[in-house]
Write an enzyme that holds these catalytic residues in place. Sequence first.
Site, mmCIF file in Angstrom:
data_model
loop_
_atom_site.group_PDB
_atom_site.id
_atom_site.type_symbol
_atom_site.label_atom_id
_atom_site.label_comp_id
_atom_site.label_asym_id
_atom_site.label_seq_id
_atom_site.Cartn_x
_atom_site.Cartn_y
_atom_site.Cartn_z
ATOM 1 N N THR A 1 6.174 -56.163 -77.785
ATOM 2 C CA THR A 1 5.192 -57.144 -77.289
ATOM 3 C C THR A 1 5.775 -58.567 -77.307
ATOM 4 O OG1 THR A 1 3.406 -55.756 -78.132
ATOM 5 C CG2 THR A 1 2.863 -58.053 -77.710
ATOM 6 N N ARG B 1 6.710 -66.068 -71.194
ATOM 7 C CA ARG B 1 6.406 -65.131 -72.281
ATOM 8 C C ARG B 1 5.570 -65.844 -73.357
ATOM 9 N NH1 ARG B 1 11.836 -64.226 -70.850
ATOM 10 N NH2 ARG B 1 12.282 -62.093 -70.195
ATOM 11 N N GLY C 1 0.159 -48.584 -72.143
ATOM 12 C CA GLY C 1 0.201 -49.164 -70.797
ATOM 13 C C GLY C 1 1.449 -48.704 -70.061
ATOM 14 N N GLN C 2 2.020 -49.643 -69.279
ATOM 15 C CA GLN C 2 3.190 -49.298 -68.456
ATOM 16 C C GLN C 2 4.385 -48.870 -69.318
ATOM 17 O OE1 GLN C 2 2.391 -48.848 -65.474
ATOM 18 N NE2 GLN C 2 2.788 -50.658 -64.221
ATOM 19 N N ILE C 3 4.677 -49.664 -70.346
ATOM 20 C CA ILE C 3 5.830 -49.306 -71.192
ATOM 21 C C ILE C 3 5.472 -48.114 -72.081
ATOM 22 C CG2 ILE C 3 7.521 -50.098 -72.913
ATOM 23 C CD1 ILE C 3 7.117 -52.933 -71.938
ATOM 24 N N HIS D 1 14.471 -63.844 -77.188
ATOM 25 C CA HIS D 1 14.242 -63.208 -75.889
ATOM 26 C C HIS D 1 13.433 -64.180 -75.028
ATOM 27 C CE1 HIS D 1 13.577 -60.105 -72.966
ATOM 28 N NE2 HIS D 1 12.269 -60.158 -73.111
ATOM 29 N N ASN E 1 -1.714 -62.196 -77.974
ATOM 30 C CA ASN E 1 -0.938 -61.100 -78.581
ATOM 31 C C ASN E 1 -0.805 -61.223 -80.105
ATOM 32 O OD1 ASN E 1 -0.783 -59.876 -76.149
ATOM 33 N ND2 ASN E 1 1.350 -60.408 -75.721
HETATM 34 P P1 A3D Z 1 0.401 -53.115 -70.236
HETATM 35 O O1 A3D Z 1 0.690 -52.119 -69.177
HETATM 36 O O2 A3D Z 1 -0.677 -54.126 -69.976
HETATM 37 O O3 A3D Z 1 0.074 -52.329 -71.583
HETATM 38 C C1 A3D Z 1 -0.407 -52.955 -72.727
HETATM 39 C C2 A3D Z 1 -1.431 -52.013 -73.344
HETATM 40 O O4 A3D Z 1 -1.817 -52.565 -74.603
HETATM 41 C C3 A3D Z 1 -2.712 -51.843 -72.512
HETATM 42 O O5 A3D Z 1 -2.877 -50.473 -72.199
HETATM 43 C C4 A3D Z 1 -3.804 -52.363 -73.428
HETATM 44 O O6 A3D Z 1 -5.028 -51.642 -73.324
HETATM 45 C C5 A3D Z 1 -3.171 -52.180 -74.791
HETATM 46 N N1 A3D Z 1 -3.768 -52.994 -75.849
HETATM 47 C C6 A3D Z 1 -4.269 -54.251 -75.799
HETATM 48 N N2 A3D Z 1 -4.753 -54.615 -76.996
HETATM 49 C C7 A3D Z 1 -4.534 -53.570 -77.838
HETATM 50 C C8 A3D Z 1 -4.797 -53.339 -79.214
HETATM 51 N N3 A3D Z 1 -5.370 -54.267 -79.963
HETATM 52 N N4 A3D Z 1 -4.441 -52.149 -79.737
HETATM 53 C C9 A3D Z 1 -3.860 -51.186 -78.975
HETATM 54 N N5 A3D Z 1 -3.590 -51.343 -77.668
HETATM 55 C C10 A3D Z 1 -3.934 -52.519 -77.107
HETATM 56 O O7 A3D Z 1 1.733 -53.939 -70.624
HETATM 57 P P2 A3D Z 1 3.248 -53.411 -70.630
HETATM 58 O O8 A3D Z 1 3.291 -52.056 -71.214
HETATM 59 O O9 A3D Z 1 3.853 -53.659 -69.295
HETATM 60 O O10 A3D Z 1 3.895 -54.496 -71.626
HETATM 61 C C11 A3D Z 1 3.541 -54.504 -72.985
HETATM 62 C C12 A3D Z 1 4.117 -55.716 -73.696
HETATM 63 O O11 A3D Z 1 5.538 -55.656 -73.666
HETATM 64 C C13 A3D Z 1 3.752 -57.069 -73.093
HETATM 65 O O12 A3D Z 1 3.461 -58.005 -74.109
HETATM 66 C C14 A3D Z 1 5.013 -57.480 -72.346
HETATM 67 O O13 A3D Z 1 5.127 -58.882 -72.197
HETATM 68 C C15 A3D Z 1 6.060 -56.930 -73.265
HETATM 69 N N6 A3D Z 1 7.389 -56.742 -72.690
HETATM 70 C C16 A3D Z 1 8.452 -57.040 -73.478
HETATM 71 C C17 A3D Z 1 9.739 -56.868 -73.015
HETATM 72 C C18 A3D Z 1 10.902 -57.201 -73.889
HETATM 73 O O14 A3D Z 1 12.026 -57.051 -73.498
HETATM 74 C C19 A3D Z 1 10.669 -57.692 -75.243
HETATM 75 C C20 A3D Z 1 9.950 -56.398 -71.713
HETATM 76 C C21 A3D Z 1 8.850 -56.098 -70.925
HETATM 77 C C22 A3D Z 1 7.557 -56.274 -71.425
#
Ligand code: A3D
Length: 320
Positions: free
Chosen positions: A120, A89, A12-14, A176, A96
């Site tokens: 995550t 969160r 995804g985004q990250i 966090h 998750n």
């Molecule tokens: P997003 O852009 O929604 O990407 C998540 C990806 O995970 C999507 O592309 C989904 O298709 C994929 N996904 C869902 N289920 C599965 C699975 N079972 N197997 C493989 N891929 C799957 O989210 P994001 O990239 O913005 O954020 C990802 C996570 O990081 C989230 O839980 C956020 O809350 C977390 N996050 C944490 C921090 C910390 O500082 C700890 C900061 C920002 C975001």
Amino acid sequence: MARPKIALIGAGQIGGTLAHLAALKELGDVVLFDIAEGTPEGKALDIAESGPAEGFDAALKGTQDYADIAGADVCIVTAGVPRKPGMSRDDLLGINLKVMKAVGEGIKANAPDAFVICITNPLDAMVWALQKFSGMPAEKVCGMAGVLDSARFRHFLSLEFGVSMKDVSAFVLGGHGDTMVPCVRYSTVAGVPLPDLIEMGWTTQDKIDSIVQRTRDGGAEIVGLLKTGSAFYAPATSAIEMAEAYLKDQKRVLPCAAYCDGDLGVKQMYVGVPTVIGAGGIERIMNIKLNKDEQKMFDTSVKAVKGLVDACKEIDSSLA
Ligand code: A3D
């Protein structure tokens, strides 16, 4: 010698930003894994096509097949759902947790020797569950949060003092979440601690208090602005700093969610603490001394994480 292999679970985004940064820094070849068909393949191809202009050597592959992460040296996990405005969160826990089960099993079966960095949310509980589900050694499974929270703290402090971010060092400990503990006493400008800078008239206690609060709310501030998801540039950069410390055996001192078994008084839980990251993974935890007030805040934070871990155990009895 073959290049290191970096597996990104979640594209995804990250995940996409991680892939781009890993390629730009030539940390190794990158595999993007995601259940969303087309997303990891599209991002891998797009980033690979930036290679000729940028001039990096890295192979990128997108996949829905865990077999493609085989032998990965590093796995960075962002699979799951992020926050939307109004969500905490902790609201993400149920969804998750199921994702962590699938991811933990996938990594264990295909890349059991990898250094695993979980991103995550809710972070401290998800990294705990991921380690349990994967059964991998605790020193090889950690969570990214402290580097990001400390970077936010450092950024705000550098703005307050009008000095380079390079010269501001800071620690944020604990879980966090809203209870995280930005450590004012251990934060410095070129080695001069913040309490001394207050005495020198460089800032005031009120200003430091509001910076501490802004740091705690740093994630929510971005969620409120973006409206459709949460922060991704700084989280990805922070995780890459940890991955690079492992791959290059840098022995960096970085705060991250590490498994504490008596460290800082925490028993068998993941929580944000200062660690040394090198080729052995989390090689050491710095058992820093906290004063009475810091200890109280840290204990509150640990209690909040424990509540989330207990909730995970209630949802999935195999974790109890
Ligand atoms: P997003 O852009 O929604 O990407 C998540 C990806 O995970 C999507 O592309 C989904 O298709 C994929 N996904 C869902 N289920 C599965 C699975 N079972 N197997 C493989 N891929 C799957 O989210 P994001 O990239 O913005 O954020 C990802 C996570 O990081 C989230 O839980 C956020 O809350 C977390 N996050 C944490 C921090 C910390 O500082 C700890 C900061 C920002 C975001």
